[in-house]
Design an enzyme around this catalytic site. Structure first.
Site, short mmCIF file in Angstrom:
data_model
loop_
_atom_site.label_atom_id
_atom_site.label_comp_id
_atom_site.label_asym_id
_atom_site.label_seq_id
_atom_site.Cartn_x
_atom_site.Cartn_y
_atom_site.Cartn_z
N GLU A 56 1.09 8.14 5.64
CA GLU A 56 -0.31 8.15 5.18
C GLU A 56 -1.25 7.55 6.22
O GLU A 56 -0.88 6.61 6.94
CB GLU A 56 -0.42 7.31 3.90
CG GLU A 56 0.39 7.88 2.77
CD GLU A 56 0.60 6.90 1.61
OE1 GLU A 56 0.68 7.38 0.47
OE2 GLU A 56 0.69 5.68 1.85
N ASP A 227 3.12 4.02 -6.30
CA ASP A 227 2.01 4.21 -5.38
C ASP A 227 2.02 5.59 -4.73
O ASP A 227 1.49 5.78 -3.64
CB ASP A 227 2.00 3.10 -4.31
CG ASP A 227 3.27 3.08 -3.48
OD1 ASP A 227 4.20 3.85 -3.78
OD2 ASP A 227 3.35 2.27 -2.53
P1 NAD Z 1 12.09 -2.38 -0.71
O1 NAD Z 1 12.79 -1.08 -0.65
O2 NAD Z 1 12.27 -3.37 0.37
O3 NAD Z 1 12.45 -3.12 -2.09
C1 NAD Z 1 12.46 -2.47 -3.34
C2 NAD Z 1 13.49 -3.15 -4.24
O4 NAD Z 1 13.43 -2.53 -5.54
C3 NAD Z 1 14.93 -3.01 -3.74
O5 NAD Z 1 15.52 -4.29 -3.57
C4 NAD Z 1 15.61 -2.20 -4.85
O6 NAD Z 1 16.97 -2.56 -5.04
C5 NAD Z 1 14.74 -2.53 -6.05
N1 NAD Z 1 14.83 -1.58 -7.15
C6 NAD Z 1 14.78 -0.24 -7.08
N2 NAD Z 1 14.88 0.30 -8.33
C7 NAD Z 1 14.98 -0.76 -9.18
C8 NAD Z 1 15.07 -0.87 -10.59
N3 NAD Z 1 15.11 0.21 -11.37
N4 NAD Z 1 15.10 -2.10 -11.14
C9 NAD Z 1 15.08 -3.22 -10.37
N5 NAD Z 1 15.00 -3.18 -9.02
C10 NAD Z 1 14.94 -1.95 -8.44
O7 NAD Z 1 10.54 -2.00 -0.86
P2 NAD Z 1 9.28 -2.95 -0.63
O8 NAD Z 1 8.79 -2.85 0.76
O9 NAD Z 1 9.53 -4.29 -1.22
O10 NAD Z 1 8.22 -2.18 -1.53
C11 NAD Z 1 8.33 -2.18 -2.93
C12 NAD Z 1 7.43 -1.11 -3.50
O11 NAD Z 1 6.08 -1.49 -3.31
C13 NAD Z 1 7.60 0.25 -2.82
O12 NAD Z 1 7.62 1.24 -3.81
C14 NAD Z 1 6.38 0.37 -1.94
O13 NAD Z 1 6.01 1.70 -1.74
C15 NAD Z 1 5.36 -0.39 -2.77
N6 NAD Z 1 4.25 -0.94 -2.03
C16 NAD Z 1 3.04 -0.92 -2.63
C17 NAD Z 1 1.95 -1.47 -1.99
C18 NAD Z 1 0.62 -1.48 -2.68
O14 NAD Z 1 -0.39 -1.76 -2.05
N7 NAD Z 1 0.57 -1.22 -3.96
C19 NAD Z 1 2.08 -2.04 -0.71
C20 NAD Z 1 3.35 -2.09 -0.14
C21 NAD Z 1 4.43 -1.54 -0.81
#
Ligand code: NAD
Length: 343
Positions: A56, A227
């Site tokens: 993005e 997101d």
């Molecule tokens: P990451 O992959 O490092 O961590 C995600 C975690 O979620 C993993 O440890 C995984 O095991 C866990 N997980 C997945 N499915 C699960 C479930 N059903 N129950 C419990 N745990 C579960 O990702 P990250 O960098 O920490 O990002 C997390 C999320 O936040 C991503 O989806 C990312 O796109 C989003 N994000 C959003 C913003 C925003 O501004 N809103 C900014 C950054 C990241």
């Protein structure tokens, strides 16, 4: 010359200032920019979707400074040894279009997402909130925890992740920083009795990380993981019974939890709560949801903050990003001297 903060300098700067002080310093920059929301150029981010994930571009401008961030979201990356989210960003001078500041934003995005969540949580969570449930213990998780401690004083955490190693990592990272952490046995176990619930999971699916039965009156839900189109975390029944707050509705209706709801589903733009033109939490019992997707203005604020904070320090360096011939019309003069002479 363009000022550049690379990963090594971002890490050195973080170590020297401290992550909680960075978040505390970033929140006023975010608040200042949310208060002048109407002055910004705003558009939904430009997303390129593939079966692997999404890439993005997130641009905005306040008529003096232009900014953009490049960011990816690849939920299956950790299984291949890559991070889910990586990023870099740039600020430019609107008056001549020259880039003035370039920075790594993989770390900075975690700071800005956490600082934004805390800014919103400060306004919407119940006064006296003391325990946060964290569903998802990946890259963003510790930053979120630090932000909620910095802004709301929350030190008690209950964590749940489907990956036990991720929970162990979170305890290892946050335990020494003085948090009181309980490892839960399920999402329902984690959420029970919490004041704030942060969902930061990554799965390209309409997941149901929280069901309506888990949500108790008065909770504030900080939903950051949903997101992207087809990537949500909350049972739609939660949204129906909650007050939902968003960044930029046009983008959130495509990418956020409310993509599951009708196009006219009522939401409040958070900047209006901040400037007093829309109400925030209406009662102690109301459930509030921050349907966070991440908006360009937040990256703009985060970059402004880092640019100002590292100015005059050795946490940045000048790089030669823009070709600058002495005669602005003689670009060829820069390279022509090296052209081979003759056949
Ligand atoms: P990451 O992959 O490092 O961590 C995600 C975690 O979620 C993993 O440890 C995984 O095991 C866990 N997980 C997945 N499915 C699960 C479930 N059903 N129950 C419990 N745990 C579960 O990702 P990250 O960098 O920490 O990002 C997390 C999320 O936040 C991503 O989806 C990312 O796109 C989003 N994000 C959003 C913003 C925003 O501004 N809103 C900014 C950054 C990241």
């Amino acid at each position: 010359m363009t000022r550049f903060v690379d990963v090594a300098n971002m890490v050195r700067w973080t170590a020297s200032v401290g992550p909680e002080r960075i978040i505390a310093g970033m929140i006023p920059y975010l608040e200042a920019d949310f208060r002048r929301w109407e002055y910004f150029d705003k558009s939904s981010r430009v997303a390129s979707h593939t079966p692997f994930g999404v890439i993005e571009l997130m641009p905005t401008s306040d008529s003096e400074t232009y900014g953009f961030k490049y960011v990816n979201g690849h939920p299956s990356n950790p299984q291949r040894g890559f991070q889910t989210v990586t990023a870099f960003g740039m600020l430019a001078d609107v008056s001549n279009g020259y880039p003035t500041f370039l920075t790594e934003m993989t770390v900075l995005t975690a700071f800005r997402t956490a600082a934004t969540s805390a800014m919103v949580g400060k306004k919407l969570a119940r006064v006296g909130s003391s325990r946060m449930a964290m569903i998802g213990a990946g890259s963003q998780a510790e930053f979120q925890a630090l932000a909620f401690r910095s802004a709301l004083g929350i030190e008690r955490l209950t964590v749940w992740d489907t990956d036990a190693a991720a929970m162990e990592k979170l305890v290892r990272n946050l335990g020494p920083l003085g948090f009181d952490i309980t490892v839960a046995t399920s999402a329902a176990d984690a959420v029970r009795g919490a004041d704030v619930v942060t969902t930061c999971t990554a799965d390209k699916a309409n997941a149901t990380i929280l069901t309506a039965e888990m949500v108790e009156p008065g909770m504030h839900i900080n939903a950051i993981g949903g997101d992207c189109p087809g990537k949500t975390e909350l049972d739609p029944a939660i949204l129906e019974r909650s007050a939902v707050f968003v960044e930029f509705p046009e983008q959130t209706r495509i990418e956020g939890e409310i993509q599951q709801m009708p196009a006219d589903f009522p939401v409040t733009e958070f900047w209006q709560v901040l400037d007093g033109t829309a109400p925030g939490r209406a009662s102690e019992e109301q459930v509030t949801v921050f349907d966070s997707v991440g908006f360009a203005i937040e990256d703009f604020s985060a970059m402004r903050f880092v640019r100002d904070a590292v100015e005059g320090t050795n946490f940045g360096e000048d790089i030669d990003l823009v070709a600058s011939p002495d005669d602005p019309k003689d670009l060829f003069g820069l390279v022509g001297a090296f052209a081979p002479v003759g056949p």
